[in-house]
Design an enzyme around this catalytic site. Structure first.
Site, PDB file in Angstrom:
ATOM      1  N   SER A   1      49.660  50.914  64.971  1.00 55.81           N
ATOM      2  CA  SER A   1      50.061  49.503  64.930  1.00 55.81           C
ATOM      3  C   SER A   1      51.534  49.292  64.595  1.00 55.81           C
ATOM      4  O   SER A   1      52.066  48.217  64.819  1.00 55.81           O
ATOM      5  CB  SER A   1      49.198  48.732  63.927  1.00 55.81           C
ATOM      6  OG  SER A   1      49.447  49.184  62.613  1.00 55.81           O
TER       7      SER A   1
ATOM      8  N   HIS B   1      52.421  47.505  57.387  1.00 59.28           N
ATOM      9  CA  HIS B   1      52.945  46.557  58.375  1.00 59.28           C
ATOM     10  C   HIS B   1      54.263  45.957  57.894  1.00 59.28           C
ATOM     11  O   HIS B   1      54.626  46.081  56.732  1.00 59.28           O
ATOM     12  CB  HIS B   1      51.939  45.449  58.668  1.00 59.28           C
ATOM     13  CG  HIS B   1      50.855  45.882  59.608  1.00 59.28           C
ATOM     14  ND1 HIS B   1      49.778  45.099  59.890  1.00 59.28           N
ATOM     15  CD2 HIS B   1      50.670  47.014  60.339  1.00 59.28           C
ATOM     16  CE1 HIS B   1      48.967  45.723  60.744  1.00 59.28           C
ATOM     17  NE2 HIS B   1      49.503  46.903  61.019  1.00 59.28           N
TER      18      HIS B   1
ATOM     19  N   ASP C   1      48.897  39.257  60.826  1.00 59.66           N
ATOM     20  CA  ASP C   1      47.770  39.923  60.155  1.00 59.66           C
ATOM     21  C   ASP C   1      46.766  38.987  59.501  1.00 59.66           C
ATOM     22  O   ASP C   1      45.882  39.466  58.793  1.00 59.66           O
ATOM     23  CB  ASP C   1      48.306  40.876  59.079  1.00 59.66           C
ATOM     24  CG  ASP C   1      48.993  42.078  59.676  1.00 59.66           C
ATOM     25  OD1 ASP C   1      48.792  42.362  60.869  1.00 59.66           O
ATOM     26  OD2 ASP C   1      49.735  42.748  58.937  1.00 59.66           O
TER      27      ASP C   1
END
Length: 178
Positions: free
Chosen positions: A55, A95, A121
């Site tokens: 990701s 992230h 998210d």
């Protein structure tokens, strides 16, 4: 085979066995002390993490080993790569911070997104949670070792191989004693 092992164990010098047990204990204690020392220096509950998904590509790849810090005097800013925990989920997420809201009282909340993901998210957060706070952060990325964590991923995805490696190493140690 089992009886041969038991007989060999009976013939083994007790001091030699104690010496090996103490050496193993020292290795385990040393690793634990290094880990705890890193926790203190980095102010992070988990100073080293492995990236488990794609990701964050192209910035980070699956299997990259990340060094984290979590200093309270250095607040999270837009663009920082953070590792955070979501309530109810065991595995932390790596992230990038895409938006930060700072309040007048000095507290802040922020939103994250994987570089390779099409949306933010919010779907990963706990039900009803729209923002992350300081308490959710495990740490911020300060360094990376490319692909070193693939060993960890490989061993977790194929536990039979992990047990085979441990067994082979154990047998090698026993056979080297003879």
């Amino acid at each position: 085979m089992v009886f041969g092992f038991i007989e060999e164990l009976k013939r083994t010098n007790k001091r030699q066995c104690l010496d090996q047990v103490l050496c193993l204990a020292m290795v385990v204690c040393s690793a634990l002390m290094v880990w705890k020392g890193l926790m203190v220096v980095t102010n992070s509950e988990s100073p080293i993490v492995v990236v488990l998904s794609g990701s964050m590509e192209p910035a980070f790849h699956r299997g990259d080993l990340m060094l984290l810090v979590n200093y309270p005097e250095d607040p999270v800013r837009t663009g920082d790569i953070v590792v955070f925990r979501v309530e109810g989920k065991e595995i932390p997420i790596v992230h990038r911070v895409v938006r930060v809201h700072e309040r007048e009282d000095g507290t802040f909340k922020f939103l994250t997104k994987g570089d390779n993901n099409p949306v933010d998210d919010r779907g990963l957060y706990s039900p009803g949670q729209l923002w992350l706070t300081e308490k959710d952060v495990v740490g911020r990325a300060k360094g990376v070792l490319r692909y070193v964590g693939l060993i960890t991923i490989f061993m977790n995805e194929y536990p039979k191989i992990k047990f085979a490696v441990v067994t082979i190493l154990g047998l090698k140690v026993l056979l080297n004693k003879q």
